[in-house]
Motif scaffolding. Structure first.
Motif, PDB file in Angstrom:
ATOM      1  N   ILE A 154      12.841 -12.502 -10.043  1.00 21.80           N
ATOM      2  CA  ILE A 154      11.473 -12.872 -10.400  1.00 21.80           C
ATOM      3  C   ILE A 154      10.829 -11.765 -11.237  1.00 21.80           C
ATOM      4  CG2 ILE A 154      11.207 -14.227  -8.285  1.00 21.80           C
ATOM      5  CD1 ILE A 154       9.396 -11.912  -7.240  1.00 21.80           C
ATOM      6  N   ASP A 155       9.844 -12.145 -12.009  1.00 21.08           N
ATOM      7  CA  ASP A 155       9.071 -11.171 -12.778  1.00 21.08           C
ATOM      8  C   ASP A 155       7.891 -10.685 -11.928  1.00 21.08           C
ATOM      9  OD1 ASP A 155      10.700 -11.535 -15.032  1.00 21.08           O
ATOM     10  OD2 ASP A 155       9.485 -13.237 -15.712  1.00 21.08           O
ATOM     11  N   GLY A 156       7.518  -9.436 -12.113  1.00 17.95           N
ATOM     12  CA  GLY A 156       6.344  -8.904 -11.442  1.00 17.95           C
ATOM     13  C   GLY A 156       6.522  -8.721  -9.947  1.00 17.95           C
ATOM     14  N   LEU A 157       5.401  -8.788  -9.251  1.00 17.64           N
ATOM     15  CA  LEU A 157       5.384  -8.556  -7.808  1.00 17.64           C
ATOM     16  C   LEU A 157       5.756  -9.814  -7.032  1.00 17.64           C
ATOM     17  CD1 LEU A 157       1.993  -6.622  -7.678  1.00 17.64           C
ATOM     18  CD2 LEU A 157       4.226  -5.603  -7.212  1.00 17.64           C
ATOM     19  N   PRO A 158       6.327  -9.652  -5.845  1.00 11.46           N
ATOM     20  CA  PRO A 158       6.550 -10.811  -4.966  1.00 11.46           C
ATOM     21  C   PRO A 158       5.208 -11.343  -4.466  1.00 11.46           C
ATOM     22  CG  PRO A 158       7.106  -8.781  -3.829  1.00 11.46           C
ATOM     23  CD  PRO A 158       6.828  -8.396  -5.245  1.00 11.46           C
ATOM     24  N   PRO A 159       5.198 -12.505  -3.827  1.00 10.42           N
ATOM     25  CA  PRO A 159       3.920 -13.135  -3.450  1.00 10.42           C
ATOM     26  C   PRO A 159       3.192 -12.476  -2.292  1.00 10.42           C
ATOM     27  CG  PRO A 159       5.771 -14.445  -2.668  1.00 10.42           C
ATOM     28  CD  PRO A 159       6.352 -13.375  -3.540  1.00 10.42           C
ATOM     29  N   THR A 160       3.913 -11.736  -1.458  1.00 10.17           N
ATOM     30  CA  THR A 160       3.293 -11.100  -0.291  1.00 10.17           C
ATOM     31  C   THR A 160       3.873  -9.700  -0.109  1.00 10.17           C
ATOM     32  OG1 THR A 160       4.970 -11.734   1.365  1.00 10.17           O
ATOM     33  CG2 THR A 160       3.242 -13.361   0.844  1.00 10.17           C
ATOM     34  N   PRO A 161       3.198  -8.871   0.685  1.00  8.56           N
ATOM     35  CA  PRO A 161       3.819  -7.608   1.087  1.00  8.56           C
ATOM     36  C   PRO A 161       5.105  -7.872   1.852  1.00  8.56           C
ATOM     37  CG  PRO A 161       1.466  -7.587   1.566  1.00  8.56           C
ATOM     38  CD  PRO A 161       1.813  -9.005   1.212  1.00  8.56           C
ATOM     39  N   ILE A 162       5.940  -6.847   1.968  1.00  6.10           N
ATOM     40  CA  ILE A 162       7.191  -6.981   2.710  1.00  6.10           C
ATOM     41  C   ILE A 162       7.174  -6.154   3.993  1.00  6.10           C
ATOM     42  CG2 ILE A 162       8.525  -7.525   0.648  1.00  6.10           C
ATOM     43  CD1 ILE A 162       9.517  -4.588   0.675  1.00  6.10           C
ATOM     44  N   ALA A 163       6.051  -5.521   4.286  1.00  3.89           N
ATOM     45  CA  ALA A 163       5.890  -4.710   5.496  1.00  3.89           C
ATOM     46  C   ALA A 163       4.443  -4.254   5.546  1.00  3.89           C
ATOM     47  CB  ALA A 163       6.828  -3.507   5.485  1.00  3.89           C
ATOM     48  N   ASN A 164       4.107  -3.511   6.574  1.00  2.10           N
ATOM     49  CA  ASN A 164       2.775  -2.928   6.697  1.00  2.10           C
ATOM     50  C   ASN A 164       2.809  -1.480   6.218  1.00  2.10           C
ATOM     51  OD1 ASN A 164       1.018  -4.987   8.201  1.00  2.10           O
ATOM     52  ND2 ASN A 164       2.900  -4.960   9.403  1.00  2.10           N
ATOM     53  N   PRO A 165       2.275  -1.217   5.033  1.00  2.65           N
ATOM     54  CA  PRO A 165       2.332   0.144   4.501  1.00  2.65           C
ATOM     55  C   PRO A 165       1.288   1.050   5.140  1.00  2.65           C
ATOM     56  CG  PRO A 165       1.136  -1.272   2.986  1.00  2.65           C
ATOM     57  CD  PRO A 165       1.630  -2.155   4.102  1.00  2.65           C
ATOM     58  N   GLY A 166       1.600   2.336   5.187  1.00  2.00           N
ATOM     59  CA  GLY A 166       0.648   3.320   5.668  1.00  2.00           C
ATOM     60  C   GLY A 166      -0.341   3.711   4.591  1.00  2.00           C
ATOM     61  N   LYS A 167      -1.327   4.498   4.976  1.00  2.00           N
ATOM     62  CA  LYS A 167      -2.390   4.914   4.066  1.00  2.00           C
ATOM     63  C   LYS A 167      -1.841   5.636   2.849  1.00  2.00           C
ATOM     64  CE  LYS A 167      -6.614   7.712   3.935  1.00  2.00           C
ATOM     65  NZ  LYS A 167      -7.493   8.632   4.715  1.00  2.00           N
ATOM     66  N   ALA A 168      -0.863   6.520   3.057  1.00  2.37           N
ATOM     67  CA  ALA A 168      -0.327   7.317   1.946  1.00  2.37           C
ATOM     68  C   ALA A 168       0.327   6.433   0.889  1.00  2.37           C
ATOM     69  CB  ALA A 168       0.672   8.347   2.466  1.00  2.37           C
ATOM     70  N   SER A 169       1.031   5.393   1.309  1.00  2.00           N
ATOM     71  CA  SER A 169       1.681   4.499   0.347  1.00  2.00           C
ATOM     72  C   SER A 169       0.658   3.657  -0.401  1.00  2.00           C
ATOM     73  CB  SER A 169       2.693   3.599   1.061  1.00  2.00           C
ATOM     74  OG  SER A 169       3.800   4.354   1.504  1.00  2.00           O
ATOM     75  N   ILE A 170      -0.401   3.246   0.278  1.00  2.00           N
ATOM     76  CA  ILE A 170      -1.473   2.497  -0.389  1.00  2.00           C
ATOM     77  C   ILE A 170      -2.132   3.372  -1.444  1.00  2.00           C
ATOM     78  CG2 ILE A 170      -3.724   1.399  -0.048  1.00  2.00           C
ATOM     79  CD1 ILE A 170      -2.739   0.519   2.719  1.00  2.00           C
TER      80      ILE A 170
END
Length: 387
Positions: free
Chosen positions: A319-335
């Motif tokens: 697929i092009d671009g981002l997937p439709p949903t997150p794949i996990a719960n990211p922490g603050k640092a990753s956000i």
């Protein structure tokens, strides 16, 4: 004669007042002066206890010099009837006044036994541990799988104590399904819980109490993640190929799953940002894995070629671009990394064999890095065969 008696009586009254005043000053000094305790102790106050029992315990522990002064001081400061149940850390040298404040101010216990429910990416575990006041470090008493039918005696014992503290520690990168599944196995929580949207729970540590509902714990996690995302989105850098906070959360989840090295997050983010800016596909394995598992557990093996070719909404090789949903719960640092990436020209990266990655700007450079990684893998496999 009567005049002499009256004079003597007045003199005696004045002397008595002076003596009483001296006693009060002495008592106040004793109450506020540093205490005799050489090392910290953990003071357990049972539910329904009183200040007389507590003062006797403190005197026996060598934390105070005079239990009567301790009680009088608490009464004088209007704290005698504010005693709280729990386990409280009494530091070395604490004065009577400080100890009275510790056992009457309320709040969570500061020492004693703690039960930690750890929700991890690959597994969950329950830890029963106790704070050693002399070192201020926790000593593990028991560790077990929350799914186990029979719980260890250490857990059963502390489970019935009113001052036991409970905490749920959620690791960065767990899926919402993993969190809900783990909460369902925590016996002190009540009620059912619906599966939240992926990515919308903040990995962190949460204090809980017996009788809390699973739904309320999930609400706290979701509220915290919403605040983190809102703040990071407000502080995002300009020029990102990301159109919404929801897209930022998706990218952050991919960053979270791609690296466990904190210092790499913003560099990994830059690779994906550069790819999006160039119209390149993200081509990241964690998204493919999510398409296979839907976040329900761990794949536990390498991806097959058929899975890399399988069409799913999350297969970023197709697929092009981002997937439709997150794949996990990211922490603050990753956000924050997703919304403030490093400034690089990297568009490739591969594992370096040490837990981190090596980055490249060109395909030729990347291919050389891949060849090095495959050599490392081959050497490790050979070593494993020889053992």
């Amino acid at each position: 004669m009567w005049r002499s008696i009256a004079s003597n009586a007045l003199t005696m009254m004045i002397v008595a007042l002076f003596l009483a005043g001296g006693v009060v000053i002495w008592g106040k000094r004793q109450y506020e002066t540093a205490g005799p305790l050489d090392t910290p102790v953990c003071l357990r106050v049972e539910s329904g206890s009183n200040l007389k029992k507590v003062s006797a315990t403190l005197e026996n522990e060598g934390a105070i010099t005079n239990s009567t002064i301790f009680r009088l001081g608490a009464d004088y400061t209007d704290k005698a009837n504010k005693l709280k149940a729990g386990s409280f850390l009494v530091p070395a040298g604490a004065s009577m006044a400080e100890i009275v404040d510790i056992v009457t101010r309320g709040g969570a216990s500061t020492c004693g036994t703690e039960v930690v429910f750890r929700v991890g990416v690959t597994s969950s575990v329950v830890e029963v541990r106790e704070l050693d006041p002399t070192t201020n470090r926790y000593v593990e008493k028991a560790e077990f799988d929350p799914a186990a039918a029979e719980k260890p005696a250490e857990y059963t014992k502390v489970r019935g104590q009113a001052d036991t503290r409970y905490r749920i520690a959620v690791a960065e990168g767990v899926t919402s399904w993993q969190v809900v599944d783990a909460l369902s196995r925590i016996d002190l929580l009540e009620g059912e819980a619906e599966l939240p949207e992926e990515g919308r729970l903040a990995p962190d540590s949460y204090e809980v109490e017996v009788g809390d509902t699973r739904a309320s714990v999930l609400t706290r996690m979701a509220d915290k993640q919403a605040l983190i995302l809102e703040e990071a989105w407000k502080n995002r850098v300009d020029g990102l190929p990301i159109n919404s906070a929801a897209e930022a959360l998706i990218l952050a989840s991919i960053i979270e799953k791609e690296t466990g090295v904190a210092e790499e997050r913003r560099t990994v983010a830059s690779v994906f940002i550069n790819r999006l800016n160039r119209g390149m596909r993200l081509q990241t394995d964690p998204t493919v894995i999510y398409g296979v598992t839907k976040g329900q557990g761990v794949l536990g093996r390498g991806l097959r070629q058929s899975e890399l070719r399988r069409e799913t909404p999350w297969n970023t090789y197709l697929i092009d671009g981002l997937p439709p949903t997150p794949i996990a719960n990211p922490g603050k640092a990753s956000i924050e990394a997703a919304l403030d990436p490093a400034q690089t020209k990297y568009v490739y990266f591969v594992a370096d064999g040490s837990g981190g990655h090596v980055f490249a700007e060109t395909l030729d450079e990347h291919n050389r890095n891949v060849a090095k990684w495959r050599q490392i893998e081959a050497e490790r496999a050979k070593q494993d065969d020889n053992q």
